[in-house]
Structures are given as structure tokens and as C-alpha cells.
Design an enzyme around this catalytic site. Structure first.
Site, PDB file in Angstrom:
ATOM      1  N   CYS A 172       0.806  -1.228   0.000  1.00 18.95           N
ATOM      2  CA  CYS A 172       0.000   0.000   0.000  1.00 18.95           C
ATOM      3  C   CYS A 172       0.838   1.276   0.000  1.00 18.95           C
ATOM      4  O   CYS A 172       0.326   2.348  -0.339  1.00 18.95           O
ATOM      5  CB  CYS A 172      -0.943   0.017   1.195  1.00 18.95           C
ATOM      6  N   HIS A 207      -9.593   2.905  -1.843  1.00 21.67           N
ATOM      7  CA  HIS A 207      -8.157   2.657  -1.652  1.00 21.67           C
ATOM      8  C   HIS A 207      -7.606   1.844  -2.820  1.00 21.67           C
ATOM      9  O   HIS A 207      -7.537   0.619  -2.763  1.00 21.67           O
ATOM     10  CB  HIS A 207      -7.992   1.912  -0.329  1.00 21.67           C
TER      11      HIS A 207
END
Length: 364
Positions: A83, A318
Site C-alpha cells: 500500500c 483505496h
């Protein structure tokens, strides 16, 4: 030492997995960004660095550069730090400039969860240590830092209201490069009654847990990138430096607590630069889960009015490899709407227990 500055930043709309961007490959998502940011500088770009996590493999950045019609000399580098990949790409570009490796980079990240060929996530940690899914890890963070469901829901609602307010004021329009006919984030097509959803939502990762679908982010597609230049080159080419890179820190924690990984990174970064949270005017931390943000706020004593002031991933989504770059894009435009802002910081936690924090000085 040469100084790296960010002079431009853009992102695509963010689409749901299987939503508006479902048929667009990762390199195709990146193309409009590269063309926009490189316009007029095509022969001066030293490289393109893109984060990508669940893509098809290969060098997505090189493929995107070729598809965008950039010179063959622009090679492209694709990285994966889960991420934090998009934020790491920007960090790398800044260090390359400081070290004299080049003067002009496009850096960011791209993710198409909709077209990913992988049926399951990659392994974050060996079994002997433990390899929890991110939702389970968010529960571990909530337990470790005594973060209740009520605290998580309160933050999720605040973030939701901030995102909608920013959208209605046109702030997100400044950030976005349209993709085809789409020029806004898919999650903002219609409002939800989040207060009701938060009350109704049940734990989804642990029977007696606190993490729900309503206080967690969704899985999304999108891309974001920034133009990073050596400061004197930027000025000589008519660009206005907005964010000046100062320093960064990477930290590793137990893989059970990736949401808490930004905490030691931010602490070390501030200590080395003889700063405190009070000195930082704006902070962006990726909103993968409410438990993560509440834990960071609690442990670092971050005031609510400094963090994620225009909402974030809890509402918009996301897109893994792009999210770190979206944080910087958000800061890029927010500092231009404010006065007397000196220091800003972006941070993100990643699978495997990795935290990355990057510190900028406002250059305007």
C-alpha cells in the site's frame, strides 16, 4: 545538496472494483497522467516511477510511458511496497534528485483491482510469524490501542462528511484528470446515510470485533502521479515549486499491526528533524481502516483539525498502489488554499508491518 520539489500533481477518478474503470488496464489508467504531467517536458524526463501491487506483472511504468508516446529514453520503473508503493515512488524520485541521478521525474502509482489476474492476495509474512488479512490486522490494532467501535465510527463519519464537503466545494475537481467520460469519484455519485449504516454494520473480521464494512475502506481502481523536479531546474523552466522534500523515514513493526506502522516512522522522522506534531500543519495518513487513523491520532497526539482534512480512502476508496501518491496530491492542492502553512507530512502503513512517512516544507 540538490533540492527536490513537487511542481504538479494529478489523479484519476477513483472507481469501485468492477465499477466505472473496470475495463481499463493499469498502464492505460496511467497514460493520461503521464501525458499531462510530461507536457512540454518530454525530452527532459529522466524516468517514471510507479507503484503497483496487484497488476499483471512486468514493467507497468515502461508500458505506460510507451503507450503515452513519451520518448524511448524514458525507461520506467515499477515498484511494489504494497500500500505504500505510490508514496515510495515519490520518495525515491526525491532521493534520486538529491543524489544527482536526475533532475525531472514523474512518480506515483496505479492500481486496477478490477483487472488483476490474482485470485488472492500475496503473502505478507511467513506463517511462523503470522500472516493476517488486513481486516484482521485492523482488529489487532484496535485491540492493542484500545480503539472502540464507537471511536472508529465517529472518525469514519467525520471523514465521510469531510470528503463530501470537499467534493461539493470543487476541491477534488482540481485534483482529477478525467478518464473517458468519468470526471468524479464513483463513491460520490450518490450520498449514503452513513450514520445509519455505521449503527447497523456488524463486525466482519472477528465475531466480537469492532471493524465493520462501514468503518473500513473499499477496494478500488485509480492512479495518481506528481511531477518532481530539481528546484533550480523547476524555476528555470517556469514552474512554481509547491512542496519541497525534506526527509523521510521507513519503519518495520510486527506484521500483525500494519496500521500502527506509521507511528514509529513519524516519531523518528520528527525527532531527526527536531520537530513535533505541533510544528506540522497538515497530515495525510491513508484511511485503510478507522482503527488505523484513530490509533495514530491517539499515540502521536494529532489534533483532529490537522489530519485528513478533506476526507480520504474511507469514503473515496483505496487503489492500493496509487493511494500514497493520492495523499501527496491532496496536500499539493490543500497547501495552495491556505496561508501560513510551513510543514506537511504524509504517511501510510502497508501489509507486512511497514510504515512510511515523508516530510515536506511548503515552498510557496
Amino acid at each position: 545538496m540538490k533540492r527536490a520539489v513537487i511542481v504538479h500533481a494529478k489523479r484519476t477518478p477513483i472507481g469501485k472494483m468492477g465499477g466505472i474503470l473496470r475495463d481499463i488496464q493499469p498502464h492505460e489508467l496511467a497514460v493520461p497522467l503521464l501525458q499531462h504531467l510530461a507536457n512540454g517536458l518530454e525530452e527532459k524526463i529522466d524516468d517514471i516511477i510507479l507503484g503497483n501491487v496487484v497488476g499483471p506483472g512486468g514493467n507497468v511504468a515502461r508500458l505506460a510511458a510507451l503507450e503515452a508516446g513519451l520518448p524511448l529514453s524514458v525507461t520506467g520503473l515499477t515498484i511494489d511496497r504494497q500500500c505504500s508503493a505510490g508514496l515510495e515512488a515519490i520518495r525515491m524520485a526525491c532521493y534520486y534528485i538529491q543524489g544527482g541521478a536526475g533532475c525531472c521525474y514523474i512518480a506515483g502509482g496505479v492500481e486496477s483491482t478490477s483487472t488483476s489476474p490474482f485470485p488472492a492476495r500475496a503473502r505478507f509474512s511467513p506463517e511462523k510469524i503470522g500472516d493476517p488479512d488486513m481486516g484482521v490486522a485492523a482488529e489487532y490494532v484496535a485491540e492493542k490501542y484500545a480503539i472502540s467501535k464507537e471511536m472508529q465510527d465517529e472518525y469514519a463519519l467525520l471523514s465521510y462528511k469531510r470528503s463530501w464537503e470537499a467534493y461539493e466545494k470543487g476541491y477534488f475537481t482540481q485534483e482529477i484528470i478525467p478518464i473517458g467520460d468519468y470526471h468524479q469519484d464513483e463513491e460520490l455519485f450518490r450520498k449514503r446515510k452513513l450514520e445509519v449504516l455505521l449503527k447497523r454494520a456488524k463486525p466482519i473480521f472477528k465475531r466480537d470485533g469492532t471493524v465493520t464494512a462501514a468503518n473500513s475502506c473499499g477496494i478500488h481502481d485509480g492512479a495518481s502521479a506528481v511531477l518532481v523536479m530539481e528546484e533550480s531546474m523547476a524555476l528555470n523552466n517556469g514552474f512554481r515549486p509547491i512542496l519541497r522534500f525534506l526527509d523521510s523515514e521507513i519503519s518495520g513493526v510486527h506484521p500483525h499491526y500494519p496500521g500502527a506502522a506509521p507511528i514509529p516512522a513519524i516519531q523518528a522522522l520528527l525527532k531527526r528533524n527536531r520537530l513535533t506534531i505541533a510544528d506540522i500543519d497538515l497530515i495525510e495518513i491513508n484511511e485503510a481502516f478507522s482503527s488505523k487513523i484513530v490509533a495514530c491520532m491517539k499515540e502521536l497526539s494529532i489534533p483532529c483539525d490537522k489530519i485528513n482534512v478533506r476526507g480520504g480512502a474511507l469514503t473515496l476508496g483505496h487503489p492500493y498502489g496509487a493511494s500514497g501518491s493520492i495523499l501527496i496530491t491532496r496536500l499539493f492542492y490543500e497547501v495552495q488554499r491556505r496561508e501560513n502553512v510551513k510543514y506537511v507530512l504524509a504517511a501510510i502503513g502497508s501489509g507486512g508491518g511497514i510504515g512510511l512517512a515523508v516530510l515536506f516544507e511548503v515552498a510557496i
